[in-house]
Design a protein around this motif. Structure first.
Motif, PDB file in Angstrom:
ATOM      1  N   THR A  29      -2.085  -0.382  -0.917  1.00 32.94           N
ATOM      2  CA  THR A  29      -3.448   0.128  -0.774  1.00 32.94           C
ATOM      3  C   THR A  29      -3.369   1.573  -0.295  1.00 32.94           C
ATOM      4  OG1 THR A  29      -3.781  -0.348   1.573  1.00 32.94           O
ATOM      5  CG2 THR A  29      -4.205  -2.153   0.033  1.00 32.94           C
ATOM      6  N   LEU A  30      -4.488   2.255  -0.326  1.00 35.15           N
ATOM      7  CA  LEU A  30      -4.537   3.623   0.181  1.00 35.15           C
ATOM      8  C   LEU A  30      -4.807   3.672   1.677  1.00 35.15           C
ATOM      9  CD1 LEU A  30      -6.628   5.301  -2.675  1.00 35.15           C
ATOM     10  CD2 LEU A  30      -4.146   5.419  -2.298  1.00 35.15           C
ATOM     11  N   TRP A  31      -5.152   2.525   2.273  1.00 36.58           N
ATOM     12  CA  TRP A  31      -5.598   2.565   3.656  1.00 36.58           C
ATOM     13  C   TRP A  31      -4.853   1.652   4.622  1.00 36.58           C
ATOM     14  CZ3 TRP A  31      -7.434  -2.242   4.773  1.00 36.58           C
ATOM     15  CH2 TRP A  31      -7.878  -3.017   3.699  1.00 36.58           C
ATOM     16  N   ALA A  32      -4.020   0.744   4.161  1.00 37.91           N
ATOM     17  CA  ALA A  32      -3.282  -0.135   5.070  1.00 37.91           C
ATOM     18  C   ALA A  32      -1.940   0.492   5.449  1.00 37.91           C
ATOM     19  CB  ALA A  32      -3.049  -1.500   4.426  1.00 37.91           C
ATOM     20  N   MET A  33      -1.456   0.120   6.619  1.00 44.21           N
ATOM     21  CA  MET A  33      -0.169   0.604   7.097  1.00 44.21           C
ATOM     22  C   MET A  33       0.958   0.071   6.201  1.00 44.21           C
ATOM     23  SD  MET A  33       1.674  -0.282  10.767  1.00 44.21           S
ATOM     24  CE  MET A  33       0.126  -0.116  11.628  1.00 44.21           C
ATOM     25  N   PRO A  34       1.898   0.915   5.810  1.00 44.37           N
ATOM     26  CA  PRO A  34       3.056   0.403   5.080  1.00 44.37           C
ATOM     27  C   PRO A  34       3.884  -0.525   5.973  1.00 44.37           C
ATOM     28  CG  PRO A  34       2.865   2.794   4.844  1.00 44.37           C
ATOM     29  CD  PRO A  34       1.894   2.372   5.907  1.00 44.37           C
ATOM     30  N   GLN A  35       4.437  -1.576   5.406  1.00 45.36           N
ATOM     31  CA  GLN A  35       5.220  -2.550   6.172  1.00 45.36           C
ATOM     32  C   GLN A  35       6.336  -1.881   6.981  1.00 45.36           C
ATOM     33  OE1 GLN A  35       4.603  -5.945   6.373  1.00 45.36           O
ATOM     34  NE2 GLN A  35       6.180  -5.975   7.927  1.00 45.36           N
ATOM     35  N   GLU A  44      -5.813  -4.515  12.901  1.00 41.57           N
ATOM     36  CA  GLU A  44      -6.895  -5.067  12.097  1.00 41.57           C
ATOM     37  C   GLU A  44      -6.240  -5.763  10.912  1.00 41.57           C
ATOM     38  OE1 GLU A  44     -10.968  -3.978   9.648  1.00 41.57           O
ATOM     39  OE2 GLU A  44      -9.909  -2.367  10.701  1.00 41.57           O
ATOM     40  N   ILE A  45      -6.437  -7.069  10.849  1.00 38.73           N
ATOM     41  CA  ILE A  45      -5.783  -7.872   9.830  1.00 38.73           C
ATOM     42  C   ILE A  45      -6.811  -8.370   8.836  1.00 38.73           C
ATOM     43  CG2 ILE A  45      -4.396  -9.931   9.389  1.00 38.73           C
ATOM     44  CD1 ILE A  45      -4.247  -8.813  12.817  1.00 38.73           C
ATOM     45  N   ASP A  46      -6.518  -8.142   7.578  1.00 37.09           N
ATOM     46  CA  ASP A  46      -7.381  -8.671   6.536  1.00 37.09           C
ATOM     47  C   ASP A  46      -7.225 -10.175   6.439  1.00 37.09           C
ATOM     48  OD1 ASP A  46      -8.951  -6.979   4.403  1.00 37.09           O
ATOM     49  OD2 ASP A  46      -7.373  -5.725   5.257  1.00 37.09           O
ATOM     50  N   TYR A  47      -8.312 -10.815   6.092  1.00 36.97           N
ATOM     51  CA  TYR A  47      -8.261 -12.245   5.795  1.00 36.97           C
ATOM     52  C   TYR A  47      -8.420 -12.404   4.286  1.00 36.97           C
ATOM     53  CZ  TYR A  47      -9.336 -17.149   5.421  1.00 36.97           C
ATOM     54  OH  TYR A  47      -9.307 -18.480   5.068  1.00 36.97           O
ATOM     55  N   ILE A  48      -7.343 -12.867   3.651  1.00 37.97           N
ATOM     56  CA  ILE A  48      -7.351 -13.202   2.231  1.00 37.97           C
ATOM     57  C   ILE A  48      -6.767 -14.605   2.152  1.00 37.97           C
ATOM     58  CG2 ILE A  48      -6.599 -12.582  -0.092  1.00 37.97           C
ATOM     59  CD1 ILE A  48      -6.080  -9.723   0.986  1.00 37.97           C
ATOM     60  N   PRO A  49      -7.606 -15.614   1.879  1.00 40.07           N
ATOM     61  CA  PRO A  49      -7.123 -17.009   1.900  1.00 40.07           C
ATOM     62  C   PRO A  49      -5.839 -17.200   1.097  1.00 40.07           C
ATOM     63  CG  PRO A  49      -9.490 -16.941   1.522  1.00 40.07           C
ATOM     64  CD  PRO A  49      -8.993 -15.522   1.434  1.00 40.07           C
ATOM     65  N   GLY A  50      -4.872 -17.850   1.751  1.00 42.99           N
ATOM     66  CA  GLY A  50      -3.594 -18.125   1.100  1.00 42.99           C
ATOM     67  C   GLY A  50      -2.653 -16.938   1.040  1.00 42.99           C
ATOM     68  N   ILE A  51      -3.106 -15.767   1.494  1.00 40.49           N
ATOM     69  CA  ILE A  51      -2.294 -14.552   1.420  1.00 40.49           C
ATOM     70  C   ILE A  51      -1.962 -14.019   2.814  1.00 40.49           C
ATOM     71  CG2 ILE A  51      -2.155 -12.181   0.538  1.00 40.49           C
ATOM     72  CD1 ILE A  51      -2.236 -14.187  -1.720  1.00 40.49           C
ATOM     73  N   SER A  58      -4.743  -0.315  14.061  1.00 48.81           N
ATOM     74  CA  SER A  58      -4.556   0.194  12.699  1.00 48.81           C
ATOM     75  C   SER A  58      -4.603  -0.960  11.709  1.00 48.81           C
ATOM     76  CB  SER A  58      -3.217   0.925  12.584  1.00 48.81           C
ATOM     77  OG  SER A  58      -3.285   2.165  13.268  1.00 48.81           O
ATOM     78  N   ASN A  59      -4.904  -0.643  10.457  1.00 48.51           N
ATOM     79  CA  ASN A  59      -4.941  -1.671   9.413  1.00 48.51           C
ATOM     80  C   ASN A  59      -3.534  -2.209   9.174  1.00 48.51           C
ATOM     81  OD1 ASN A  59      -7.733  -1.730   8.488  1.00 48.51           O
ATOM     82  ND2 ASN A  59      -7.371   0.367   7.827  1.00 48.51           N
ATOM     83  N   ALA A  60      -3.382  -3.518   9.323  1.00 43.92           N
ATOM     84  CA  ALA A  60      -2.084  -4.170   9.152  1.00 43.92           C
ATOM     85  C   ALA A  60      -1.600  -4.056   7.718  1.00 43.92           C
ATOM     86  CB  ALA A  60      -2.197  -5.647   9.545  1.00 43.92           C
ATOM     87  N   PRO A  61      -0.283  -4.101   7.533  1.00 44.95           N
ATOM     88  CA  PRO A  61       0.261  -4.088   6.173  1.00 44.95           C
ATOM     89  C   PRO A  61      -0.269  -5.261   5.354  1.00 44.95           C
ATOM     90  CG  PRO A  61       2.004  -3.767   7.790  1.00 44.95           C
ATOM     91  CD  PRO A  61       0.772  -4.144   8.546  1.00 44.95           C
ATOM     92  N   LEU A  62      -0.401  -5.025   4.071  1.00 46.98           N
ATOM     93  CA  LEU A  62      -0.805  -6.055   3.119  1.00 46.98           C
ATOM     94  C   LEU A  62       0.343  -6.289   2.143  1.00 46.98           C
ATOM     95  CD1 LEU A  62      -4.440  -4.837   2.489  1.00 46.98           C
ATOM     96  CD2 LEU A  62      -3.784  -7.039   3.464  1.00 46.98           C
ATOM     97  N   PRO A  63       0.361  -7.427   1.479  1.00 49.06           N
ATOM     98  CA  PRO A  63       1.455  -7.698   0.549  1.00 49.06           C
ATOM     99  C   PRO A  63       1.301  -6.995  -0.802  1.00 49.06           C
ATOM    100  CG  PRO A  63      -0.002  -9.580   0.699  1.00 49.06           C
ATOM    101  CD  PRO A  63      -0.481  -8.585   1.705  1.00 49.06           C
TER     102      PRO A  63
END
Length: 167
Positions: free
Chosen positions: A46-52, A80-87, A38-43
Motif C-alpha cells: 500500500t502507499l500508506w502502511a508501514m513496510p514489514q 493501527e491495525i487493519d481488520y480484514i477477515p481471515g487476513i 503508525s499503520n501496521a504492515p499489511l500482507p
C-alpha cells in the motif's frame, strides 16, 4: 489541562516527521501522554502502511524514547491495525507478539473487486466510486452497511484497545 493523543502517524507509514519530533512537539504543547500508532504492515503493498521490514525499528525506537523521556511524559507503543477477515486483525499473533501498549483497530478495506484487488474506503475517489458501482450495485448504503458489519465483526473476533475511524 492534561492533553493526550493516541492516534497519529509518523514517517514509518504515511505520516511525516520522526517519532522524537512528535515527542518534542507534544512537550511544547503540554501534551502529557503520547501514543504512537503508525499503520501496521499489511500482507500486500500500500502507499500508506508501514513496510514489514521497518516494524522492529519502529518498536525499538519507541522503547528508546520511552526511556529517554520518562521524566517528562508518558509514551506508549501502539499500531493501527487493519481488520480484514481471515487476513489480519488487532489480535493476530503477528501483532500480539510485539507486546504493544495498545492497538487501534480500523477498517479501511470493505471488500474486493472480482480481480481480488481490495477496496480501500479511504483511497482514491475513483476506486471508491467504482466499488459502489461494481460491488454494491450503485447503492452507497450497502457499502456503509458493510463497513459497520466489519466493525462489529472486528469488535467480536479481534477486539482492539481503541476503535479507529468509526466515522
Amino acid at each position: 489541562m492534561n492533553w493526550s493523543n493516541y492516534h497519529g502517524h509518523r514517517h514509518y507509514c504515511d505520516g511525516k516527521g520522526t517519532l522524537e519530533d512528535y515527542v518534542k512537539e507534544a512537550l511544547g504543547q503540554e501534551i502529557k501522554t503520547l501514543g504512537f500508532s503508525s499503520n501496521a504492515p499489511l500482507p500486500f503493498e500500500t502507499l500508506w502502511a508501514m513496510p514489514q521490514g521497518q516494524l522492529a525499528s519502529y518498536v525499538n525506537e519507541i522503547t528508546a524514547l520511552k526511556e529517554k523521556y520518562k521524566e517528562n511524559t508518558q509514551l506508549y507503543a501502539g499500531l493501527e491495525i487493519d481488520y480484514i477477515p481471515g487476513i489480519i486483525g488487532p489480535k493476530d499473533k503477528s501483532i500480539t507478539r510485539l507486546s504493544l501498549d495498545y492497538t487501534v483497530g480500523s477498517v479501511h478495506y470493505v471488500d474486493q473487486f472480482p480481480d481480488e484487488t481490495y477496496v480501500d474506503a479511504v483511497g482514491s475517489r475513483q476506486v471508491f466510486v467504482n466499488a459502489i458501482d461494481k460491488i454494491f450495485s450503485g447503492d452507497v448504503k450497502r457499502l456503509v452497511k458493510r463497513y459497520f458489519e466489519l466493525i462489529r465483526k472486528m469488535l467480536t473476533e479481534s477486539k482492539p484497545t481503541i476503535l479507529g475511524h468509526l466515522d
